[in-house]
Design an enzyme around this catalytic site. Structure first.
Site, PDB file in Angstrom:
ATOM      1  N   ASN A  93      30.471   3.138 -43.694  1.00 19.33           N
ATOM      2  CA  ASN A  93      31.782   2.807 -44.255  1.00 19.33           C
ATOM      3  C   ASN A  93      32.799   3.939 -44.057  1.00 19.33           C
ATOM      4  O   ASN A  93      33.746   4.080 -44.813  1.00 19.33           O
ATOM      5  CB  ASN A  93      31.658   2.371 -45.723  1.00 19.33           C
ATOM      6  CG  ASN A  93      31.071   3.440 -46.618  1.00 19.33           C
ATOM      7  OD1 ASN A  93      30.702   4.512 -46.134  1.00 19.33           O
ATOM      8  ND2 ASN A  93      30.999   3.183 -47.900  1.00 19.33           N
TER       9      ASN A  93
ATOM     10  N   GLU B 283      30.336  18.260 -55.554  1.00 19.37           N
ATOM     11  CA  GLU B 283      30.408  17.971 -54.119  1.00 19.37           C
ATOM     12  C   GLU B 283      31.185  19.048 -53.355  1.00 19.37           C
ATOM     13  O   GLU B 283      30.809  19.431 -52.253  1.00 19.37           O
ATOM     14  CB  GLU B 283      31.034  16.586 -53.906  1.00 19.37           C
ATOM     15  CG  GLU B 283      30.126  15.476 -54.431  1.00 19.37           C
ATOM     16  CD  GLU B 283      30.659  14.078 -54.178  1.00 19.37           C
ATOM     17  OE1 GLU B 283      31.830  13.935 -53.764  1.00 19.37           O
ATOM     18  OE2 GLU B 283      29.880  13.123 -54.378  1.00 19.37           O
TER      19      GLU B 283
ATOM     20  N   TYR C 195      23.238  13.495 -51.748  1.00 21.51           N
ATOM     21  CA  TYR C 195      23.180  12.161 -52.356  1.00 21.51           C
ATOM     22  C   TYR C 195      22.051  12.032 -53.382  1.00 21.51           C
ATOM     23  O   TYR C 195      21.580  10.924 -53.638  1.00 21.51           O
ATOM     24  CB  TYR C 195      23.015  11.096 -51.270  1.00 21.51           C
ATOM     25  CG  TYR C 195      24.319  10.703 -50.583  1.00 21.51           C
ATOM     26  CD1 TYR C 195      25.358  10.096 -51.289  1.00 21.51           C
ATOM     27  CD2 TYR C 195      24.503  10.915 -49.225  1.00 21.51           C
ATOM     28  CE1 TYR C 195      26.532   9.715 -50.671  1.00 21.51           C
ATOM     29  CE2 TYR C 195      25.687  10.537 -48.590  1.00 21.51           C
ATOM     30  CZ  TYR C 195      26.694   9.934 -49.320  1.00 21.51           C
ATOM     31  OH  TYR C 195      27.872   9.553 -48.712  1.00 21.51           O
TER      32      TYR C 195
ATOM     33  N   LYS D 298      32.525  10.299 -42.261  1.00 19.58           N
ATOM     34  CA  LYS D 298      31.090  10.172 -42.012  1.00 19.58           C
ATOM     35  C   LYS D 298      30.787  10.135 -40.505  1.00 19.58           C
ATOM     36  O   LYS D 298      31.712   9.961 -39.691  1.00 19.58           O
ATOM     37  CB  LYS D 298      30.581   8.895 -42.699  1.00 19.58           C
ATOM     38  CG  LYS D 298      30.709   8.932 -44.222  1.00 19.58           C
ATOM     39  CD  LYS D 298      30.062   7.714 -44.850  1.00 19.58           C
ATOM     40  CE  LYS D 298      30.165   7.761 -46.364  1.00 19.58           C
ATOM     41  NZ  LYS D 298      29.400   6.676 -47.013  1.00 19.58           N
TER      42      LYS D 298
ATOM     43  N   HIS E 151      33.732   9.011 -47.356  1.00 18.77           N
ATOM     44  CA  HIS E 151      33.208   9.181 -48.717  1.00 18.77           C
ATOM     45  C   HIS E 151      34.256   9.924 -49.523  1.00 18.77           C
ATOM     46  O   HIS E 151      34.970  10.777 -48.992  1.00 18.77           O
ATOM     47  CB  HIS E 151      31.911  10.004 -48.695  1.00 18.77           C
ATOM     48  CG  HIS E 151      31.506  10.487 -50.059  1.00 18.77           C
ATOM     49  ND1 HIS E 151      30.774   9.698 -50.925  1.00 18.77           N
ATOM     50  CD2 HIS E 151      31.776  11.640 -50.723  1.00 18.77           C
ATOM     51  CE1 HIS E 151      30.604  10.367 -52.062  1.00 18.77           C
ATOM     52  NE2 HIS E 151      31.201  11.547 -51.963  1.00 18.77           N
TER      53      HIS E 151
HETATM   54  P1  CMP Z   1      29.534   6.534 -50.507  1.00 17.87           P
HETATM   55  O1  CMP Z   1      30.886   6.421 -51.118  1.00 17.87           O
HETATM   56  O2  CMP Z   1      29.298   7.647 -49.560  1.00 17.87           O
HETATM   57  O3  CMP Z   1      28.435   6.614 -51.679  1.00 17.87           O
HETATM   58  C1  CMP Z   1      27.106   6.192 -51.517  1.00 17.87           C
HETATM   59  C2  CMP Z   1      26.884   5.498 -50.206  1.00 17.87           C
HETATM   60  O4  CMP Z   1      25.721   4.704 -50.122  1.00 17.87           O
HETATM   61  C3  CMP Z   1      28.014   4.506 -49.986  1.00 17.87           C
HETATM   62  O5  CMP Z   1      29.218   5.174 -49.734  1.00 17.87           O
HETATM   63  C4  CMP Z   1      27.452   3.716 -48.807  1.00 17.87           C
HETATM   64  O6  CMP Z   1      27.672   4.363 -47.580  1.00 17.87           O
HETATM   65  C5  CMP Z   1      25.940   3.755 -49.063  1.00 17.87           C
HETATM   66  N1  CMP Z   1      25.374   2.459 -49.423  1.00 17.87           N
HETATM   67  C6  CMP Z   1      24.494   1.767 -48.666  1.00 17.87           C
HETATM   68  N2  CMP Z   1      24.143   0.635 -49.265  1.00 17.87           N
HETATM   69  C7  CMP Z   1      24.804   0.577 -50.431  1.00 17.87           C
HETATM   70  C8  CMP Z   1      24.852  -0.367 -51.498  1.00 17.87           C
HETATM   71  N3  CMP Z   1      24.135  -1.491 -51.473  1.00 17.87           N
HETATM   72  N4  CMP Z   1      25.653  -0.091 -52.543  1.00 17.87           N
HETATM   73  C9  CMP Z   1      26.376   1.062 -52.568  1.00 17.87           C
HETATM   74  N5  CMP Z   1      26.351   1.990 -51.579  1.00 17.87           N
HETATM   75  C10 CMP Z   1      25.589   1.755 -50.528  1.00 17.87           C
END
Ligand code: CMP
Length: 151
Positions: A125, A139, A62, A22, A128
């Site tokens: 984070n 995806e 998303y 990311k 992904h």
């Molecule tokens: P990702 O695995 O990319 O899938 C959805 C993304 O939403 C997740 O990682 C996080 O980066 C983001 N996100 C932000 N807030 C939340 C939350 N409360 N719960 C889950 N995903 C979140």
């Protein structure tokens, strides 16, 4: 015990998954470290490129989360800078890559996972990964055409 949702059965199943480093991971120059972890864990890169999504592209990627309260913030973050997208293959690739990443919330991630080591926020984070076979197909096709994925 078979877990069809994750494409995970007893024995060897070669699978494909989509990985994104990311914008926070790219900006913090973690790309090489993350790729090294993938390769050390026998996840083979069969497609890779750097992209900078616009907001509409992030929203499309998303779209499954469009009703969630974090959708606006997430899509703005994902379109805020360059990201590296990859297709990974290997035995039980979806499950094994998710294990390497660690839990979405880095506070709950296991020691030694990418998110435990590098994430700073539930949103920022670092990486992904697809969560199921159907999601992986969507995806991968979202970012790559067939000519961009090596056999
Ligand atoms: P990702 O695995 O990319 O899938 C959805 C993304 O939403 C997740 O990682 C996080 O980066 C983001 N996100 C932000 N807030 C939340 C939350 N409360 N719960 C889950 N995903 C979140």
């Amino acid at each position: 015990m078979a877990d069809r949702r994750l494409g995970h059965k007893k024995g060897c199943i070669m699978g494909k998954t989509l990985s994104i480093i990311k914008p926070d991971g790219v900006a913090r120059q973690l790309t090489g470290e993350i790729i090294a972890r993938l390769e050390k864990n026998d996840l083979k890169i069969i497609a890779m490129k750097m992209i900078h999504m616009n907001l509409a592209q992030a929203e499309g990627f998303y779209s499954v989360h469009k009703e969630r309260p974090f959708f606006k913030s997430l899509t703005e973050f994902m379109s805020s800078g360059p990201a590296v997208v990859m297709v990974l293959t290997g035995e039980n690739a979806i499950v094994r890559y998710r294990e390497l990443m660690g839990a979405t919330n880095y506070k709950e991630a296991k020691e030694g996972t990418i998110r435990k080591d590098f994430a700073t926020d539930i949103e920022k984070n670092v990486v992904h990964g697809s969560d199921a076979v159907e999601t992986a197909n969507f995806e991968i096709n979202y970012f790559f055409n067939s000519f961009e994925i090596v056999a």
